[in-house]
Design an enzyme around this catalytic site. Structure first.
Site, PDB file in Angstrom:
ATOM      1  N   HIS A   1       0.811  -1.177  -0.077  1.00 38.49           N
ATOM      2  CA  HIS A   1      -0.039  -0.082  -0.129  1.00 38.49           C
ATOM      3  C   HIS A   1       0.855   1.318   0.021  1.00 38.49           C
ATOM      4  O   HIS A   1       1.840   1.419   0.519  1.00 38.49           O
ATOM      5  CB  HIS A   1      -1.071   0.048   1.371  1.00 38.49           C
ATOM      6  CG  HIS A   1      -0.557   0.053   2.556  1.00 38.49           C
ATOM      7  ND1 HIS A   1      -1.009  -0.260   3.517  1.00 38.49           N
ATOM      8  CD2 HIS A   1       0.923   0.134   2.952  1.00 38.49           C
ATOM      9  CE1 HIS A   1      -0.395  -0.360   4.707  1.00 38.49           C
ATOM     10  NE2 HIS A   1       1.017  -0.018   4.377  1.00 38.49           N
ATOM     11  N   ASN A   2       0.295   2.458  -0.484  1.00 39.60           N
ATOM     12  CA  ASN A   2       0.933   3.699  -0.694  1.00 39.60           C
ATOM     13  C   ASN A   2       2.126   3.592  -1.635  1.00 39.60           C
ATOM     14  O   ASN A   2       2.884   4.604  -1.519  1.00 39.60           O
ATOM     15  CB  ASN A   2       1.291   4.280   0.853  1.00 39.60           C
ATOM     16  CG  ASN A   2      -0.125   4.124   1.661  1.00 39.60           C
ATOM     17  OD1 ASN A   2      -1.130   4.241   1.022  1.00 39.60           O
ATOM     18  ND2 ASN A   2       0.588   4.170   2.937  1.00 39.60           N
TER      19      ASN A   2
END
Length: 355
Positions: free
Chosen positions: A258-259
């Site tokens: 994620h991110n």
């Protein structure tokens, strides 16, 4: 039973045609009318095949090849057997690929596995989804509410597209893919078995009540001309979006946390693991099984050797490798020094008695 070849065989071409398609020069112009009916490697080519040579590792195969013609640089031209027509070019493999793309254009992008020209009867499509004209949906695919899909896109068998997903034009979503919380640009190829937009691995660990899950409320943004290999997973963001930049090519079985932000025109080989909140610049190349720790920055143009573990930022155009990764020149010097130390210790009889 005859064995299928799966791809339609191209019509024959002449060596003059091949030369015209490329930057190659047919050394013996009198052979311009010679026919070529396919492409093959040096060791499997026959008299009607075109092949190429650009690596001394395969010099023995060049010497014994039965090919009708060979793309080769001027440096190795004299090594080509007399019965093989020479097409001289500075970049033999690049020109070979150029011809392959022309002769086998149907292999460049996936098509419906079932020859569909429209929407299969067994596909499930929500009434609020919007599919432009020319979208192909294979059997048993499921398309959720408010999904938008552009013309020329193929949705493979058993694929599941979650609510509000946007998929651009001329894309391919392979069989058994699952996509949610994602916005996808034009001409994106997603091979079978990919999972895009699922929860990122976000927890507050080892609290008094166990591991506390952090809501993952971001998206996955995939820009145009991206290719994603089979079995790859791309987590949606938590606080910021997960982004895959334009033109990036991702191999099979890659995990993107994620991110993560990946820049434009990057190359990611198989089985890479990218921890959360990484920032990777443009034109970065990561070898197979590279692992990168979270919250790092990999600069534009950096390259990381296969099977390296990265725990530090890498500057732009850095060449790093090893476990843990460091500049490759330093890594190689350390390897040589260690090998010398072991060799000297082994040769020392006193050292042997101490053991």
């Amino acid at each position: 039973m005859a064995q299928p070849t799966f791809f339609e065989q191209p019509p024959s071409s002449t060596l003059a045609d091949i030369a015209a398609l490329t930057k190659a020069r047919l050394v013996d112009a009198s052979r311009g009318g010679q026919q070529v009916r396919g492409l093959a490697s040096l060791d499997e080519a026959g008299p009607m095949h075109l092949t190429f040579f650009d690596n001394l590792k395969y010099a023995d195969q060049l010497a014994s090849t039965k090919a009708g013609a060979c793309l080769v640089s001027e440096r190795f031209e004299a090594s080509v057997p007399a019965h093989v027509a020479v097409l001289r070019t500075a970049q033999p493999f690049r020109e070979f690929v150029k011809i392959a793309r022309e002769l086998y254009s149907g292999a460049l992008r996936p098509q419906s596995w079932f020859g569909n020209a429209g929407i299969a009867a067994s596909a499930v499509i929500d009434s609020t989804a919007h599919l432009e004209d020319g979208v192909i949906v294979d059997p048993l695919a499921v398309i959720g509410p408010n999904v938008e899909i552009g013309s020329g896109t193929v949705i493979g068998a058993g694929a599941v597209i979650g609510a509000n997903v946007r998929i651009g034009r001329d894309c391919d979503v392979g069989a058994r893919c699952s996509i949610q919380f994602a916005l996808i640009g034009d001409n994106v190829l997603i091979h079978p078995g990919c999972s895009i937009g699922q929860d990122g691995y976000g927890f507050v660990f080892f609290g008094p009540d166990g591991h506390l899950k952090v809501p993952q409320t971001g998206r996955v943004l995939i820009q145009k001309d991206v290719e994603i290999g089979a079995g790859t997973t791309i987590d949606r963001g938590s606080l910021r979006d997960t982004v895959i930049g334009e033109g990036t090519k991702i191999d099979n079985q890659v995990q993107i946390g994620h991110n993560v932000t990946i820049g434009r025109h990057c190359l990611l080989a198989a089985q890479i693991g990218l921890a959360g909140s990484l920032t990777i610049g443009d034109n970065v190349a990561l070898g197979a099984k590279v692992g990168i720790n979270n919250h790092l920055r990999i600069g534009d143009g950096a390259q990381v050797t296969a099977m390296s573990a990265v725990k530090d930022d890498i500057p732009a155009n850095g060449r790093w490798g090893g476990f843990f990764a460091k500049p490759t020149k330093q890594w190689f010097r350390e390897i040589v020094a260690l090998e010398r130390l072991v060799r000297d210790s082994t040769a020392d009889p006193k050292g042997e008695r101490r053991d």
